[in-house]
Design a protein around this motif. Sequence first.
Motif, PDB file in Angstrom:
ATOM      1  N   THR A  78       0.880  -1.174   0.000  1.00 38.57           N
ATOM      2  CA  THR A  78       0.000   0.000   0.000  1.00 38.57           C
ATOM      3  C   THR A  78       0.912   1.218   0.000  1.00 38.57           C
ATOM      4  OG1 THR A  78      -1.647  -1.171   1.340  1.00 38.57           O
ATOM      5  CG2 THR A  78      -1.833   1.233   1.249  1.00 38.57           C
ATOM      6  N   PHE A  79       0.610   2.180  -0.860  1.00 42.29           N
ATOM      7  CA  PHE A  79       1.402   3.410  -0.941  1.00 42.29           C
ATOM      8  C   PHE A  79       0.538   4.547  -0.419  1.00 42.29           C
ATOM      9  CE2 PHE A  79       2.651   0.474  -4.268  1.00 42.29           C
ATOM     10  CZ  PHE A  79       4.029   0.436  -4.161  1.00 42.29           C
ATOM     11  N   ILE A 134       5.881   9.483   0.164  1.00 41.16           N
ATOM     12  CA  ILE A 134       5.210   8.215  -0.150  1.00 41.16           C
ATOM     13  C   ILE A 134       5.572   7.259   0.986  1.00 41.16           C
ATOM     14  CG2 ILE A 134       4.924   6.326  -1.782  1.00 41.16           C
ATOM     15  CD1 ILE A 134       6.055   8.183  -3.976  1.00 41.16           C
ATOM     16  N   VAL A 135       4.573   6.916   1.784  1.00 41.74           N
ATOM     17  CA  VAL A 135       4.829   5.977   2.873  1.00 41.74           C
ATOM     18  C   VAL A 135       4.406   4.589   2.376  1.00 41.74           C
ATOM     19  CG1 VAL A 135       4.532   5.470   5.311  1.00 41.74           C
ATOM     20  CG2 VAL A 135       4.347   7.840   4.504  1.00 41.74           C
ATOM     21  N   VAL A 136       5.390   3.718   2.268  1.00 40.91           N
ATOM     22  CA  VAL A 136       5.135   2.381   1.708  1.00 40.91           C
ATOM     23  C   VAL A 136       4.871   1.420   2.862  1.00 40.91           C
ATOM     24  CG1 VAL A 136       6.041   0.543   0.234  1.00 40.91           C
ATOM     25  CG2 VAL A 136       6.747   2.923  -0.169  1.00 40.91           C
ATOM     26  N   PHE A 137       3.749   0.737   2.759  1.00 36.79           N
ATOM     27  CA  PHE A 137       3.403  -0.283   3.758  1.00 36.79           C
ATOM     28  C   PHE A 137       3.444  -1.653   3.108  1.00 36.79           C
ATOM     29  CE2 PHE A 137       1.714   3.499   5.660  1.00 36.79           C
ATOM     30  CZ  PHE A 137       1.830   3.289   7.026  1.00 36.79           C
ATOM     31  N   GLN A 138       3.888  -2.632   3.877  1.00 33.15           N
ATOM     32  CA  GLN A 138       3.777  -4.011   3.415  1.00 33.15           C
ATOM     33  C   GLN A 138       2.574  -4.639   4.102  1.00 33.15           C
ATOM     34  OE1 GLN A 138       7.227  -5.794   6.220  1.00 33.15           O
ATOM     35  NE2 GLN A 138       7.723  -5.895   4.050  1.00 33.15           N
ATOM     36  N   GLN A 139       1.804  -5.379   3.332  1.00 35.10           N
ATOM     37  CA  GLN A 139       0.683  -6.120   3.912  1.00 35.10           C
ATOM     38  C   GLN A 139       1.242  -7.462   4.354  1.00 35.10           C
ATOM     39  OE1 GLN A 139      -2.128  -6.068   0.662  1.00 35.10           O
ATOM     40  NE2 GLN A 139      -2.357  -3.844   0.756  1.00 35.10           N
ATOM     41  N   ARG A 140       1.507  -7.588   5.631  1.00 33.97           N
ATOM     42  CA  ARG A 140       2.149  -8.802   6.149  1.00 33.97           C
ATOM     43  C   ARG A 140       1.288 -10.023   5.874  1.00 33.97           C
ATOM     44  NH1 ARG A 140       7.055  -8.643   6.104  1.00 33.97           N
ATOM     45  NH2 ARG A 140       6.936 -10.604   7.247  1.00 33.97           N
ATOM     46  N   MET A 185       9.198   2.032  13.181  1.00 31.91           N
ATOM     47  CA  MET A 185       8.277   2.763  12.292  1.00 31.91           C
ATOM     48  C   MET A 185       6.810   2.637  12.706  1.00 31.91           C
ATOM     49  SD  MET A 185       9.537   2.568   8.394  1.00 31.91           S
ATOM     50  CE  MET A 185      10.790   1.384   8.100  1.00 31.91           C
ATOM     51  N   ARG A 186       6.552   2.071  13.827  1.00 24.47           N
ATOM     52  CA  ARG A 186       5.169   1.811  14.253  1.00 24.47           C
ATOM     53  C   ARG A 186       4.287   3.044  14.174  1.00 24.47           C
ATOM     54  NH1 ARG A 186       2.307  -2.213  17.196  1.00 24.47           N
ATOM     55  NH2 ARG A 186       0.499  -0.888  17.521  1.00 24.47           N
ATOM     56  N   PHE A 187       4.887   4.193  14.525  1.00 26.55           N
ATOM     57  CA  PHE A 187       4.104   5.438  14.582  1.00 26.55           C
ATOM     58  C   PHE A 187       3.435   5.748  13.238  1.00 26.55           C
ATOM     59  CE2 PHE A 187       8.257   6.827  13.107  1.00 26.55           C
ATOM     60  CZ  PHE A 187       7.956   7.793  12.153  1.00 26.55           C
ATOM     61  N   LEU A 188       3.999   5.241  12.147  1.00 25.96           N
ATOM     62  CA  LEU A 188       3.438   5.562  10.829  1.00 25.96           C
ATOM     63  C   LEU A 188       2.077   4.903  10.619  1.00 25.96           C
ATOM     64  CD1 LEU A 188       6.752   5.283   8.837  1.00 25.96           C
ATOM     65  CD2 LEU A 188       5.355   7.361   9.066  1.00 25.96           C
ATOM     66  N   GLY A 189       1.956   3.655  11.048  1.00 25.47           N
ATOM     67  CA  GLY A 189       0.670   2.961  10.948  1.00 25.47           C
ATOM     68  C   GLY A 189      -0.380   3.642  11.813  1.00 25.47           C
ATOM     69  N   ASP A 190       0.044   4.094  12.994  1.00 22.27           N
ATOM     70  CA  ASP A 190      -0.886   4.776  13.904  1.00 22.27           C
ATOM     71  C   ASP A 190      -1.325   6.107  13.304  1.00 22.27           C
ATOM     72  OD1 ASP A 190      -0.506   2.650  15.599  1.00 22.27           O
ATOM     73  OD2 ASP A 190       1.009   3.676  16.837  1.00 22.27           O
ATOM     74  N   LEU A 191      -0.334   6.919  12.917  1.00 21.79           N
ATOM     75  CA  LEU A 191      -0.637   8.261  12.395  1.00 21.79           C
ATOM     76  C   LEU A 191      -1.481   8.225  11.130  1.00 21.79           C
ATOM     77  CD1 LEU A 191       2.665  10.329  12.695  1.00 21.79           C
ATOM     78  CD2 LEU A 191       0.349  11.135  13.137  1.00 21.79           C
ATOM     79  N   LEU A 192      -1.193   7.241  10.276  1.00 19.93           N
ATOM     80  CA  LEU A 192      -1.873   7.181   8.971  1.00 19.93           C
ATOM     81  C   LEU A 192      -3.062   6.227   9.003  1.00 19.93           C
ATOM     82  CD1 LEU A 192       1.370   7.270   6.792  1.00 19.93           C
ATOM     83  CD2 LEU A 192      -0.227   9.153   7.218  1.00 19.93           C
ATOM     84  N   GLU A 193      -3.370   5.742  10.210  1.00 22.47           N
ATOM     85  CA  GLU A 193      -4.558   4.909  10.441  1.00 22.47           C
ATOM     86  C   GLU A 193      -4.616   3.714   9.490  1.00 22.47           C
ATOM     87  OE1 GLU A 193      -7.497   8.026  10.009  1.00 22.47           O
ATOM     88  OE2 GLU A 193      -7.484   8.377  12.159  1.00 22.47           O
ATOM     89  N   ARG A 194      -3.520   2.980   9.444  1.00 22.19           N
ATOM     90  CA  ARG A 194      -3.491   1.791   8.605  1.00 22.19           C
ATOM     91  C   ARG A 194      -4.001   0.581   9.375  1.00 22.19           C
ATOM     92  NH1 ARG A 194      -4.832   3.153   4.689  1.00 22.19           N
ATOM     93  NH2 ARG A 194      -4.365   1.097   3.856  1.00 22.19           N
ATOM     94  N   PRO A 195      -4.604  -0.390   8.670  1.00 23.93           N
ATOM     95  CA  PRO A 195      -5.108  -1.581   9.350  1.00 23.93           C
ATOM     96  C   PRO A 195      -3.973  -2.434   9.925  1.00 23.93           C
ATOM     97  CG  PRO A 195      -5.315  -1.789   6.949  1.00 23.93           C
ATOM     98  CD  PRO A 195      -4.868  -0.385   7.226  1.00 23.93           C
ATOM     99  N   ARG A 196      -4.345  -3.380  10.784  1.00 26.51           N
ATOM    100  CA  ARG A 196      -3.334  -4.113  11.548  1.00 26.51           C
ATOM    101  C   ARG A 196      -2.473  -5.042  10.701  1.00 26.51           C
ATOM    102  NH1 ARG A 196      -5.838  -9.382  12.851  1.00 26.51           N
ATOM    103  NH2 ARG A 196      -8.061  -9.125  12.445  1.00 26.51           N
ATOM    104  N   ASN A 197      -2.908  -5.364   9.485  1.00 28.13           N
ATOM    105  CA  ASN A 197      -2.083  -6.235   8.639  1.00 28.13           C
ATOM    106  C   ASN A 197      -0.976  -5.471   7.924  1.00 28.13           C
ATOM    107  OD1 ASN A 197      -4.043  -4.901   7.024  1.00 28.13           O
ATOM    108  ND2 ASN A 197      -3.729  -6.355   5.364  1.00 28.13           N
TER     109      ASN A 197
END
Length: 230
Positions: A78-79, A134-140, A185-197
Amino acid sequence: MTAMWTPNYGHPFEPMPYRPARPPADQSLATAADLRRRMDTRRTVREFSTDPVPEQVVLDAIAVAATAPSGAHQQPWTFVLVSDDEVKQRIREAAEEEERVSYQGRLGEEWLSALRPLGTDAVKAHLTDAPYLIVVFQQRYFLDENGETHKHYYVDESVGIAVGMLLTALHLSGLAALTHTPSPMRFLGDLLERPRNEKAFAVIPVGYPADDCVVPNLVRKSLDQVLVRR
Ligand code: IYR
């Protein structure tokens, strides 16, 4: 029209839809040599101009990244495109807080001395100067609509390849980028409200280099140093 992707999308086989004509050898040679020369001018930039860049160029580069091969074609990325100044500011503050701890010793002496030639520190002005992050997330793993989880395969490899293609596309489009990996980098998922996966993989500030941008005078390994023939 191409079919819409869904998680259980089947893959009927078909003849290659865009099978390229085999180019004459001299054309391949010229293209490869030109690409090599152009990519050798890519530099990681840490000082960005605040000048705006055309959003479509960034969108096209993300679309290029999303053509990357992936484990079982699961496209586990996810970008998140950040352009809002307030969100960038919050990311910067949180990143700098972590980086201060890192640079004050968490990284350890060996790591800190490896970084010294690059001149990096805990101040991350690029996170607010660059017009886009561009904050790149991996879907674990895959999270279905019932909250059930399904395995994804080769996630690190797939997302790493996609980021490489993203950096290539940005560079060839005339934009500068930085592969920034605040840690943790945990703060990025929190700040950008990304799902837990989803787990943050990298933050990539994108823009033009600042007028007075400097980069370390580094030397790339030669082809001979990285190539082994058998
Ligand atoms: N994540 C830190 C530290 C850092 C680590 C490596 I390895 C680099 O090549 C550069 C920096 C930071 O972003 O400053």
